[in-house]
Design an enzyme around this catalytic site. Structure first.
Site, PDB file in Angstrom:
ATOM      1  N   ASP A  23      58.710  75.261  49.814  1.00  0.00           N
ATOM      2  CA  ASP A  23      59.976  75.276  50.533  1.00  0.00           C
ATOM      3  C   ASP A  23      61.383  74.961  49.605  1.00  0.00           C
ATOM      4  OD1 ASP A  23      62.050  74.774  52.711  1.00  0.00           O
ATOM      5  OD2 ASP A  23      61.418  72.620  52.743  1.00  0.00           O
ATOM      6  N   ASP A  27      63.814  72.240  54.900  1.00  0.00           N
ATOM      7  CA  ASP A  27      63.663  72.379  56.207  1.00  0.00           C
ATOM      8  C   ASP A  27      61.969  72.079  56.612  1.00  0.00           C
ATOM      9  OD1 ASP A  27      62.402  74.683  55.700  1.00  0.00           O
ATOM     10  OD2 ASP A  27      63.529  76.043  57.320  1.00  0.00           O
ATOM     11  N   ASP A  31      59.473  79.275  52.089  1.00  0.00           N
ATOM     12  CA  ASP A  31      60.350  80.437  52.359  1.00  0.00           C
ATOM     13  C   ASP A  31      60.249  81.251  51.189  1.00  0.00           C
ATOM     14  OD1 ASP A  31      62.036  78.983  50.493  1.00  0.00           O
ATOM     15  OD2 ASP A  31      62.854  77.847  52.364  1.00  0.00           O
ATOM     16  N   ASP A 100      51.957  91.991  55.318  1.00  0.00           N
ATOM     17  CA  ASP A 100      51.045  91.873  56.263  1.00  0.00           C
ATOM     18  C   ASP A 100      51.651  92.787  57.480  1.00  0.00           C
ATOM     19  OD1 ASP A 100      48.988  91.076  57.905  1.00  0.00           O
ATOM     20  OD2 ASP A 100      49.126  88.892  56.897  1.00  0.00           O
ATOM     21  N   ASP A 201      46.522  93.998  59.568  1.00  0.00           N
ATOM     22  CA  ASP A 201      45.844  92.639  60.431  1.00  0.00           C
ATOM     23  C   ASP A 201      44.953  93.462  61.392  1.00  0.00           C
ATOM     24  OD1 ASP A 201      46.030  89.860  61.033  1.00  0.00           O
ATOM     25  OD2 ASP A 201      46.746  90.723  63.047  1.00  0.00           O
ATOM     26  N   GLU A 243      42.066  94.718  57.621  1.00  0.00           N
ATOM     27  CA  GLU A 243      41.035  93.625  57.822  1.00  0.00           C
ATOM     28  C   GLU A 243      40.291  94.264  59.063  1.00  0.00           C
ATOM     29  OE1 GLU A 243      41.514  89.313  59.815  1.00  0.00           O
ATOM     30  OE2 GLU A 243      42.703  90.757  60.806  1.00  0.00           O
ATOM     31  N   HIS A 317      43.896  82.606  54.973  1.00  0.00           N
ATOM     32  CA  HIS A 317      44.600  81.656  55.843  1.00  0.00           C
ATOM     33  C   HIS A 317      43.946  81.410  57.217  1.00  0.00           C
ATOM     34  CE1 HIS A 317      45.324  85.510  57.440  1.00  0.00           C
ATOM     35  NE2 HIS A 317      45.639  84.969  58.372  1.00  0.00           N
ATOM     36  N   ASP A 318      42.709  81.926  57.419  1.00  0.00           N
ATOM     37  CA  ASP A 318      42.015  81.577  58.732  1.00  0.00           C
ATOM     38  C   ASP A 318      40.893  80.688  58.245  1.00  0.00           C
ATOM     39  OD1 ASP A 318      43.959  83.280  60.308  1.00  0.00           O
ATOM     40  OD2 ASP A 318      42.751  84.954  59.858  1.00  0.00           O
TER      41      ASP A 318
HETATM   42  O1  TEU Z   1      42.937  87.521  62.270  1.00  0.00           O
HETATM   43  C1  TEU Z   1      42.065  88.135  62.920  1.00  0.00           C
HETATM   44  C2  TEU Z   1      40.926  87.566  63.881  1.00  0.00           C
HETATM   45  O2  TEU Z   1      39.851  88.155  64.228  1.00  0.00           O
HETATM   46  C3  TEU Z   1      41.275  85.888  64.027  1.00  0.00           C
HETATM   47  O3  TEU Z   1      41.630  85.591  65.299  1.00  0.00           O
HETATM   48  C4  TEU Z   1      39.985  85.251  63.566  1.00  0.00           C
HETATM   49  O4  TEU Z   1      38.798  85.801  64.476  1.00  0.00           O
HETATM   50  C5  TEU Z   1      40.134  83.752  63.792  1.00  0.00           C
HETATM   51  O5  TEU Z   1      41.024  83.591  62.905  1.00  0.00           O
HETATM   52  C6  TEU Z   1      38.875  83.318  62.892  1.00  0.00           C
HETATM   53  O6  TEU Z   1      38.765  82.060  63.559  1.00  0.00           O
HETATM   54  C7  TEU Z   1      44.173  88.021  62.199  1.00  0.00           C
HETATM   55  C8  TEU Z   1      45.073  86.968  61.420  1.00  0.00           C
HETATM   56  O7  TEU Z   1      44.515  87.042  60.055  1.00  0.00           O
HETATM   57  C9  TEU Z   1      45.142  85.787  62.012  1.00  0.00           C
HETATM   58  O8  TEU Z   1      45.911  84.710  61.218  1.00  0.00           O
HETATM   59  C10 TEU Z   1      45.819  86.161  63.374  1.00  0.00           C
HETATM   60  O9  TEU Z   1      45.824  84.652  63.948  1.00  0.00           O
HETATM   61  C11 TEU Z   1      45.007  87.131  64.206  1.00  0.00           C
HETATM   62  O10 TEU Z   1      44.909  88.316  63.416  1.00  0.00           O
HETATM   63  C12 TEU Z   1      46.274  87.772  65.063  1.00  0.00           C
HETATM   64  O11 TEU Z   1      47.112  88.448  64.592  1.00  0.00           O
END
Ligand code: TEU
Length: 550
Positions: A23, A27, A31, A100, A201, A243, A317-318
């Site tokens: 950041d 805030d 960023d 992305d 995505d 993806e 990030h997931d």
């Molecule tokens: O994720 C694809 C997706 O299928 C996710 O929902 C995934 O199954 C989940 O995160 C697993 O628990 C992409 C992005 O990487 C994610 O951050 C987004 O939320 C999603 O698409 C929707 O755009």
């Protein structure tokens, strides 16, 4: 065969979750200017490109994966001018910016959707997917990824719209050529800004056919991708990463055939699903069996060899933090984080580092009140309304929740880990006092320094890019060992995957052939310490007879 090797085959890509990286204005949300401040750190690590999670205008229902303007930056992250500066400043350091692209759905606050729901006759109506019906009886029983039905009723129209993710993420109708044209314009807008490529995505879900309950790999999928390629990035040197949760090696070859006209590479998840119960969801936990991981990695290494290109990753990030997930985030945190990198970086493909992975950052395990992710919050509600106990649900969230990846980057041991001078949007992990970049960058034995060495080694060791893969000791339940052979050299990668001593395979290696290892001294003979990992490089004329047929 290609004449020249594209840059991204020899690149390492660093993924940034801009909200949580740095950041610059206090805030509490990271960023673009914050990223500029950290470019020297990234250049020092040796990465070639940065994939930024979405920074477009967005109501932030799904942290930017719900876009309301594809050609502008959300004020949370800065301005278009800041983005242009980031692209320039990164380029000065030899780093490209990968955007992305979220093209399967938009935000319900996108002007297209606002128009679409005004009337059935509106020119934008057909930008989305609608079905007639009556309230309370959706067209079918399809579920949205973030809980509930995939259909939401709009009383003014007497119709349902289709959404594979949250209610605020209506699916775009790719069968409408006007939608596809608009999307190509967006892509070209960013190409003109000088970006280095795109991560696409959930691209395998764009050609859905809801009436047949088809979500990924719909019949028109590859036709749409090829059309997009021709209309936008085809023929450029941009990297494109799809993806693709639903890819098999056969499908991946179609996406990423070196002579093809779709993408540079796939980002597929087969290994990521190995610690969940068969037939269950990711929340239904099961232990990982190493032999399964070997089977899956080996299948992809073998079946894409020369015919496609894969991403190599443990994190994004997931996903939960790998050192907490398949390493040991306690006593063996550093050595197990290094082992996991050693194992992955010897494979063929393009490695992705997710921010903080290079520090060995761990899961957060916050109480629900500190969780922020829409998926986690919906899951909690849904499972608590079913038969699951509080303890069971929280165990799943701590193991697999997406907030584990989204806690702020740990720069220093000071207030808020140096991430913000304000109130962070999500709590900082208290272990930043021990685990932080300031401590690791100057320390030769740190996880950071190890990643840096591994990245440099990868680039200077051609067999890593091209060598043929062979799994060694496939049945061994503790040791993951493989070799890569390009005719001239053989790279042996040997990793003890667990926190107990083990015995590695018998290899034709000698002293002096160790390229990197994660203990002060390389292994003595075949005996491996907990999480011990090593790369040996042998010239074939000295060690092995040259393999025939090469
Ligand atoms: O994720 C694809 C997706 O299928 C996710 O929902 C995934 O199954 C989940 O995160 C697993 O628990 C992409 C992005 O990487 C994610 O951050 C987004 O939320 C999603 O698409 C929707 O755009």
């Amino acid at each position: 065969m290609e004449h020249t090797t594209p840059w991204w085959k020899n690149a390492v890509i660093y993924q940034i979750y801009p909200r949580s990286f740095q950041d610059s204005d206090g805030d509490g949300v990271g960023d673009l200017n914050g990223i500029v401040q950290r470019l020297d750190y990234l250049a020092g690590l040796g990465v070639d490109a940065l994939w930024l999670c979405p920074v477009y205008r967005s109501p932030q229902d799904d942290n930017g994966y719900d876009i309301s303007d594809y050609c502008d930056i959300d004020p949370l992250f800065g301005t278009l001018a800041d983005m242009e500066r980031l692209i320039r400043e990164a380029a000065r350091r030899g780093i490209r910016i990968i955007m992305d692209l979220v093209l399967n759905h938009s935000s319900d606050e996108h002007p297209w959707f606002l128009e679409a729901k005004k009337s059935r006759e509106n020119p934008y109506h057909d930008y989305y997917i609608w079905r007639d019906g009556v309230p309370g009886t959706p067209p079918n029983d399809m579920k949205a990824c973030f809980g509930g039905s995939a259909w939401t009723w709009v009383p003014e129209l007497g119709q349902y719209y289709f959404h594979q993710f949250s209610v605020k993420q209506p699916d775009l109708n790719w069968d409408n050529p006007a939608v596809r044209r608009q999307i190509y314009e967006v892509i070209n807008f960013w190409i003109e800004k000088g970006v280095g490529g795109f991560r696409l995505d959930v691209i395998d879900q764009i050609a859905k056919v809801p009436d047949e309950k088809i979500t990924n790999n719909g019949p028109m999928l590859h036709a749409y991708i090829r059309e997009m390629n021709r209309a936008t990035f085809g023929g450029t040197d941009l990297v494109t990463v799809g993806e693709t949760w639903g890819a098999t090696p056969r499908i991946a070859r179609q996406y990423s055939d070196p002579a093809g006209d779709e993408f540079s590479m796939v980002f597929q998840f087969e290994h990521i699903g190995l610690d969940q119960q068969p037939g269950g969801e990711k929340w239904d936990l099961a232990p990982l069996r190493l032999t399964e991981l070997k089977r899956v990695f080996s299948k992809w290494q073998t079946e894409l060899y020369g015919r496609g290109w894969n991403s190599l990753f443990w994190n994004n990030h997931d996903l939960p933090r790998i050192v907490s997930r398949w390493g040991d985030d306690g006593a063996y945190r550093e050595v197990s984080a290094k082992m996991l990198a050693t194992l992955l970086y010897g494979l063929q493909g393009t490695p992705y580092i997710y921010q903080g992975e290079e520090l060995g950052m761990t899961n957060a395990c916050y109480p629900l009140k500190d969780c922020r992710d829409i998926e986690t919050l919906n899951l909690y509600k849904e499972r608590r309304e079913k038969e699951y106990t509080e303890e069971e649900v929280m165990r799943s969230i701590h193991a697999k929740g997406r907030d584990n990846a989204r806690t702020p980057m740990q720069w220093t041991d000071g207030p808020n880990a140096g991430f913000t001078t304000g109130e962070p949007w999500i709590r900082v992990n208290p272990n930043h006092r021990q685990i932080n970049a300031r401590r690791q960058t100057g320390e030769p034995d740190s996880v950071f320094s190890y990643y840096k060495r591994l990245i440099a080694l990868r680039k200077n060791t051609p067999v890593v890019q091209n060598g043929r893969y062979e799994l060694l000791c496939p049945q061994d339940p503790d040791v993951f060992a493989y070799k890569r052979d390009d005719g001239k050299n053989t790279l042996y990668v040997v990793c003890n995957f667990y926190g107990r001593p083990a015995e590695g395979p018998l290899l034709p290696v000698r002293e002096g052939q160790v390229l990197i290892s994660n203990y002060p001294e390389p292994p003595a003979g075949r005996r491996l310490c907990p999480y011990e990992a090593v790369w040996y490089l042998c010239r074939n004329d000295r060690a092995d007879p040259a393999p025939s047929g090469q």
